[in-house]
Design an enzyme around this catalytic site. Structure first.
Site, PDB file in Angstrom:
ATOM      1  N   LYS A 141       0.854  -1.200   0.000  1.00  0.00           N
ATOM      2  CA  LYS A 141       0.000   0.000   0.000  1.00  0.00           C
ATOM      3  C   LYS A 141       0.883   1.240   0.000  1.00  0.00           C
ATOM      4  O   LYS A 141       1.760   1.394   0.863  1.00  0.00           O
ATOM      5  CB  LYS A 141      -0.847   0.023   1.272  1.00  0.00           C
ATOM      6  CG  LYS A 141      -2.312  -0.266   1.038  1.00  0.00           C
ATOM      7  CD  LYS A 141      -3.074  -0.069   2.350  1.00  0.00           C
ATOM      8  CE  LYS A 141      -4.554  -0.201   2.145  1.00  0.00           C
ATOM      9  NZ  LYS A 141      -5.275  -0.054   3.412  1.00  0.00           N
TER      10      LYS A 141
HETATM   11  O1  G3P Z   1      -8.987   0.607   4.265  1.00  0.00           O
HETATM   12  C1  G3P Z   1      -9.064   1.914   4.766  1.00  0.00           C
HETATM   13  C2  G3P Z   1      -9.787   1.970   6.041  1.00  0.00           C
HETATM   14  O2  G3P Z   1      -9.153   1.159   6.973  1.00  0.00           O
HETATM   15  C3  G3P Z   1     -10.058   3.301   6.624  1.00  0.00           C
HETATM   16  O3  G3P Z   1     -11.243   3.167   7.312  1.00  0.00           O
HETATM   17  O4  G3P Z   1     -12.959   3.667   8.963  1.00  0.00           O
HETATM   18  O5  G3P Z   1     -10.572   4.360   9.363  1.00  0.00           O
HETATM   19  O6  G3P Z   1     -11.935   5.512   7.651  1.00  0.00           O
HETATM   20  P1  G3P Z   1     -11.702   4.239   8.393  1.00  0.00           P
END
Ligand code: G3P
Length: 273
Positions: free
Chosen positions: A96
């Protein structure tokens, strides 16, 4: 259509894979931090922990692991380390890289340059922290295998701009909220799912092979909207996966079916037991 699980929690990964519906895994430094906090006693070596995840995932499920630096050279080095250290386990490592790693050094394009280099080296890249179609386009041009538009965080951004109070998991419709255009709509995006639909259209217009991973998914209804857009992949947190299976009428129906089983019917299956 593929479902990835968005977690570095090994128990969540094992459980979701045992359900038979998981095609891949995505992690990031925050998710690794959460797993470390939860399993501090059990994790003696981060390397071994990651190897275990890769083994559990197996050859058919890609696992995204993120770099930690913000300049091109270091990111490429780290990506190579990740690939060399871990890819032999199950040939499933995807690195990533952030779309724009600039923390004030003015290196906006270092991520893109790293993607290009890694593409030439044959290391598959998932470009993360994508918040606009323009960023997704640049990632695809650079040769990304995957792009990860952050649906939930785009919604958070729009809601914060209009001064809304909200919980992270609140639903935000794909056609946007009622708002004053000038207040929030500076790039024409009205929701995270709307951003996805534009990325999908652009990739189709120009036949990019880069796959779209809808990320930062916050609730079951959002998953449905992502599927309506026709994304290749949704990476879904464990709690959302668990939510997707539930409905109060399913539960009620189940209680009734179990209650109504007559002995005559039961005997077909369990005679003499
Ligand atoms: O894959 C990206 C993700 O982990 C981000 O999610 O909920 O932290 O915005 P969030």
């Amino acid at each position: 259509m593929k479902i990835f699980i968005d977690t570095a929690d090994i128990e969540e990964i094992k459980t979701a894979i045992s359900w038979g519906i998981v095609d891949g895994i995505t992690t990031n430094p925050t998710l690794i931090k959460k797993a470390l906090q939860k399993y501090r006693d059990r994790i003696s070596s981060m390397e071994d922990y990651i190897k275990e995840i890769l083994r559990i995932a197996g050859r058919l499920r890609p696992v995204s692991l993120e770099v930690i630096s913000t300049d091109r050279e270091k990111m490429v080095k780290e990506a190579t380390i990740l690939y060399e250290k871990f890819n032999y386990i199950a040939n499933n490592v995807v690195v990533k890289i952030p779309i724009n790693p600039n923390l004030g050094e003015g290196n906006d394009f270092d991520g893109i340059m790293a993607v290009r280099e890694l593409k030439s080296a044959g290391i598959p890249v998932n470009v993360t922290l994508v918040m606009t179609p323009e960023q997704a386009l640049l990632a695809a041009k650079a040769g990304a295998e995957y792009v990860s538009p952050f649906v939930g965080r785009v919604d958070d951004f729009l809601r914060t701009k209009v001064g809304m109070e909200f919980k992270k998991e609140d639903y935000f419709p794909s056609d946007g909220m009622e708002y004053d255009d000038e207040v929030i709509n500076d790039n024409g995006i009205v929701s995270g799912v709307h951003m996805l639909s534009i990325i999908k259209e652009i990739f189709e217009n120009y036949r990019f092979s880069t796959k779209i991973i809808a990320a930062s998914v916050r609730n079951a209804r959002q998953v449905r909207e992502i599927l309506e857009v026709g994304c290749d992949i949704a990476t879904i947190p464990f709690y959302v996966l668990k939510d997707m299976i539930k409905h109060v009428k399913t539960e009620e129906g189940m209680i009734n079916f179990v209650r109504d089983v007559e002995n005559e019917y039961k005997e077909i299956f369990w005679k003499g037991e």
